[in-house]
Motif scaffolding. Structure first.
Motif, PDB file in Angstrom:
ATOM      1  N   PHE A 185     -12.855 -29.964  15.573  1.00  0.00           N
ATOM      2  CA  PHE A 185     -12.866 -28.677  15.476  1.00  0.00           C
ATOM      3  C   PHE A 185     -13.573 -27.714  16.109  1.00  0.00           C
ATOM      4  O   PHE A 185     -14.539 -28.087  16.440  1.00  0.00           O
ATOM      5  CB  PHE A 185     -12.840 -28.345  13.697  1.00  0.00           C
ATOM      6  CG  PHE A 185     -11.668 -29.158  13.124  1.00  0.00           C
ATOM      7  CD1 PHE A 185     -11.938 -30.540  12.573  1.00  0.00           C
ATOM      8  CD2 PHE A 185     -10.551 -28.599  12.519  1.00  0.00           C
ATOM      9  CE1 PHE A 185     -11.035 -31.464  12.150  1.00  0.00           C
ATOM     10  CE2 PHE A 185      -9.745 -29.213  11.819  1.00  0.00           C
ATOM     11  CZ  PHE A 185      -9.741 -30.590  11.690  1.00  0.00           C
ATOM     12  N   GLN A 233     -15.200 -23.384  16.040  1.00  0.00           N
ATOM     13  CA  GLN A 233     -15.272 -22.166  15.246  1.00  0.00           C
ATOM     14  C   GLN A 233     -15.867 -21.224  16.377  1.00  0.00           C
ATOM     15  O   GLN A 233     -17.132 -21.248  16.601  1.00  0.00           O
ATOM     16  CB  GLN A 233     -16.092 -22.187  14.193  1.00  0.00           C
ATOM     17  CG  GLN A 233     -16.153 -20.909  13.271  1.00  0.00           C
ATOM     18  CD  GLN A 233     -16.481 -20.987  11.925  1.00  0.00           C
ATOM     19  OE1 GLN A 233     -16.976 -21.918  11.429  1.00  0.00           O
ATOM     20  NE2 GLN A 233     -16.268 -19.996  11.202  1.00  0.00           N
ATOM     21  N   LYS A 288     -14.593 -15.996  14.473  1.00  0.00           N
ATOM     22  CA  LYS A 288     -12.998 -16.483  14.148  1.00  0.00           C
ATOM     23  C   LYS A 288     -13.121 -17.532  13.072  1.00  0.00           C
ATOM     24  O   LYS A 288     -14.325 -18.215  12.657  1.00  0.00           O
ATOM     25  CB  LYS A 288     -12.671 -17.256  15.428  1.00  0.00           C
ATOM     26  CG  LYS A 288     -12.459 -16.216  16.643  1.00  0.00           C
ATOM     27  CD  LYS A 288     -12.160 -17.076  17.861  1.00  0.00           C
ATOM     28  CE  LYS A 288     -11.876 -15.978  19.046  1.00  0.00           C
ATOM     29  NZ  LYS A 288     -11.341 -16.800  20.145  1.00  0.00           N
ATOM     30  N   VAL A 289     -12.127 -17.903  12.288  1.00  0.00           N
ATOM     31  CA  VAL A 289     -12.040 -19.310  11.456  1.00  0.00           C
ATOM     32  C   VAL A 289     -12.091 -20.322  12.322  1.00  0.00           C
ATOM     33  O   VAL A 289     -11.722 -20.448  13.487  1.00  0.00           O
ATOM     34  CB  VAL A 289     -10.976 -19.014  10.544  1.00  0.00           C
ATOM     35  CG1 VAL A 289     -10.975 -17.861   9.910  1.00  0.00           C
ATOM     36  CG2 VAL A 289      -9.562 -19.137  11.492  1.00  0.00           C
ATOM     37  N   ARG A 290     -12.319 -21.588  11.697  1.00  0.00           N
ATOM     38  CA  ARG A 290     -12.384 -22.716  12.338  1.00  0.00           C
ATOM     39  C   ARG A 290     -11.041 -23.290  12.543  1.00  0.00           C
ATOM     40  O   ARG A 290     -10.223 -23.024  11.825  1.00  0.00           O
ATOM     41  CB  ARG A 290     -13.074 -23.947  11.166  1.00  0.00           C
ATOM     42  CG  ARG A 290     -13.228 -25.059  11.739  1.00  0.00           C
ATOM     43  CD  ARG A 290     -13.770 -26.053  10.733  1.00  0.00           C
ATOM     44  NE  ARG A 290     -12.808 -26.182   9.611  1.00  0.00           N
ATOM     45  CZ  ARG A 290     -13.107 -26.985   8.423  1.00  0.00           C
ATOM     46  NH1 ARG A 290     -14.420 -27.188   8.251  1.00  0.00           N
ATOM     47  NH2 ARG A 290     -12.259 -26.936   7.435  1.00  0.00           N
ATOM     48  N   GLU A 291     -10.907 -23.924  13.720  1.00  0.00           N
ATOM     49  CA  GLU A 291      -9.577 -23.968  14.152  1.00  0.00           C
ATOM     50  C   GLU A 291      -9.690 -25.716  14.458  1.00  0.00           C
ATOM     51  O   GLU A 291     -10.798 -26.186  15.220  1.00  0.00           O
ATOM     52  CB  GLU A 291      -9.078 -23.402  15.213  1.00  0.00           C
ATOM     53  CG  GLU A 291      -9.714 -23.573  16.583  1.00  0.00           C
ATOM     54  CD  GLU A 291      -8.724 -22.705  17.657  1.00  0.00           C
ATOM     55  OE1 GLU A 291      -7.686 -22.520  17.696  1.00  0.00           O
ATOM     56  OE2 GLU A 291      -9.679 -22.286  18.726  1.00  0.00           O
ATOM     57  N   PHE A 292      -8.311 -26.265  14.524  1.00  0.00           N
ATOM     58  CA  PHE A 292      -8.076 -27.737  14.799  1.00  0.00           C
ATOM     59  C   PHE A 292      -8.341 -27.748  16.394  1.00  0.00           C
ATOM     60  O   PHE A 292      -7.359 -27.074  16.894  1.00  0.00           O
ATOM     61  CB  PHE A 292      -6.938 -28.245  14.361  1.00  0.00           C
ATOM     62  CG  PHE A 292      -6.456 -29.438  14.927  1.00  0.00           C
ATOM     63  CD1 PHE A 292      -5.470 -29.649  15.566  1.00  0.00           C
ATOM     64  CD2 PHE A 292      -7.333 -30.766  14.402  1.00  0.00           C
ATOM     65  CE1 PHE A 292      -5.004 -30.924  16.419  1.00  0.00           C
ATOM     66  CE2 PHE A 292      -6.682 -32.088  14.769  1.00  0.00           C
ATOM     67  CZ  PHE A 292      -5.648 -32.163  15.779  1.00  0.00           C
ATOM     68  N   SER A 351      -4.084 -29.227  19.822  1.00  0.00           N
ATOM     69  CA  SER A 351      -3.729 -27.837  19.540  1.00  0.00           C
ATOM     70  C   SER A 351      -3.148 -27.574  20.725  1.00  0.00           C
ATOM     71  O   SER A 351      -3.010 -28.070  21.839  1.00  0.00           O
ATOM     72  CB  SER A 351      -4.780 -27.039  18.822  1.00  0.00           C
ATOM     73  OG  SER A 351      -5.580 -27.000  20.135  1.00  0.00           O
ATOM     74  N   SER A 355      -3.318 -24.887  21.946  1.00  0.00           N
ATOM     75  CA  SER A 355      -4.415 -24.098  22.687  1.00  0.00           C
ATOM     76  C   SER A 355      -5.152 -24.882  23.696  1.00  0.00           C
ATOM     77  O   SER A 355      -5.841 -24.367  24.857  1.00  0.00           O
ATOM     78  CB  SER A 355      -5.377 -23.062  22.010  1.00  0.00           C
ATOM     79  OG  SER A 355      -5.845 -24.301  21.306  1.00  0.00           O
ATOM     80  N   HIS A 370      -5.612 -30.515   9.357  1.00  0.00           N
ATOM     81  CA  HIS A 370      -6.384 -29.648   8.301  1.00  0.00           C
ATOM     82  C   HIS A 370      -7.951 -30.097   8.181  1.00  0.00           C
ATOM     83  O   HIS A 370      -7.929 -31.303   7.775  1.00  0.00           O
ATOM     84  CB  HIS A 370      -5.437 -29.536   7.043  1.00  0.00           C
ATOM     85  CG  HIS A 370      -4.196 -29.006   7.375  1.00  0.00           C
ATOM     86  ND1 HIS A 370      -4.126 -27.530   7.818  1.00  0.00           N
ATOM     87  CD2 HIS A 370      -3.076 -29.627   7.272  1.00  0.00           C
ATOM     88  CE1 HIS A 370      -2.712 -27.414   7.794  1.00  0.00           C
ATOM     89  NE2 HIS A 370      -1.981 -28.521   7.231  1.00  0.00           N
TER      90      HIS A 370
END
Length: 121
Positions: free
Chosen positions: A36, A38, A42-46, A59, A61, A104
């Motif tokens: 993950f 961050q 920004k919020v944490r992203e997978f 992901s 991206s 998640h």
């Protein structure tokens, strides 16, 4: 289970970097390992995972630029990051889940301390 992430640093736009996640305290073969990140503000992203079965998922991206692999003898998971851009600047975390795969974070029960990747333009 304990995880130790390392390998972060400052890298130029378009370059590559490899992060490592050292695993200990459990049966490495039964855990899925995810990455993950961050970014600032920004919020944490997978980012992606490698399942205990060996399957992988990324992901959108990072798909096609990042690759996750695991070396069983060293109890280590790697995140190979190619063609980095400033949007990839973030603290990267590895996380472990027992026989579970998910995008998640709440399903992951062990987390590394994070390693900072900064991509300069």
């Amino acid at each position: 289970v304990q995880l130790q992430a390392s390998g972060g640093g400052l890298v130029q736009d378009g370059k590559s970097l490899t992060l490592s996640c050292q695993f200990s305290g459990g049966d490495f073969r039964t855990y899925s390992i995810a990455w993950f990140r961050q970014g600032p503000g920004k919020v944490r992203e997978f980012v992606g995972y490698i399942a205990w079965s060996g399957s992988k998922y990324y992901s959108e991206s990072v798909r096609g630029r990042f690759t996750i692999s695991r070396e069983y003898a060293k109890l280590t998971v790697f995140l190979q990051m190619n063609d980095l851009n400033p949007g990839d600047t973030a603290v990267y975390y590895c996380a472990a889940a027992l026989r579970t795969i998910s995008v998640h974070g709440r399903f992951y029960t062990a987390w590394g301390q994070g390693t900072l990747v900064t991509v300069s333009s």
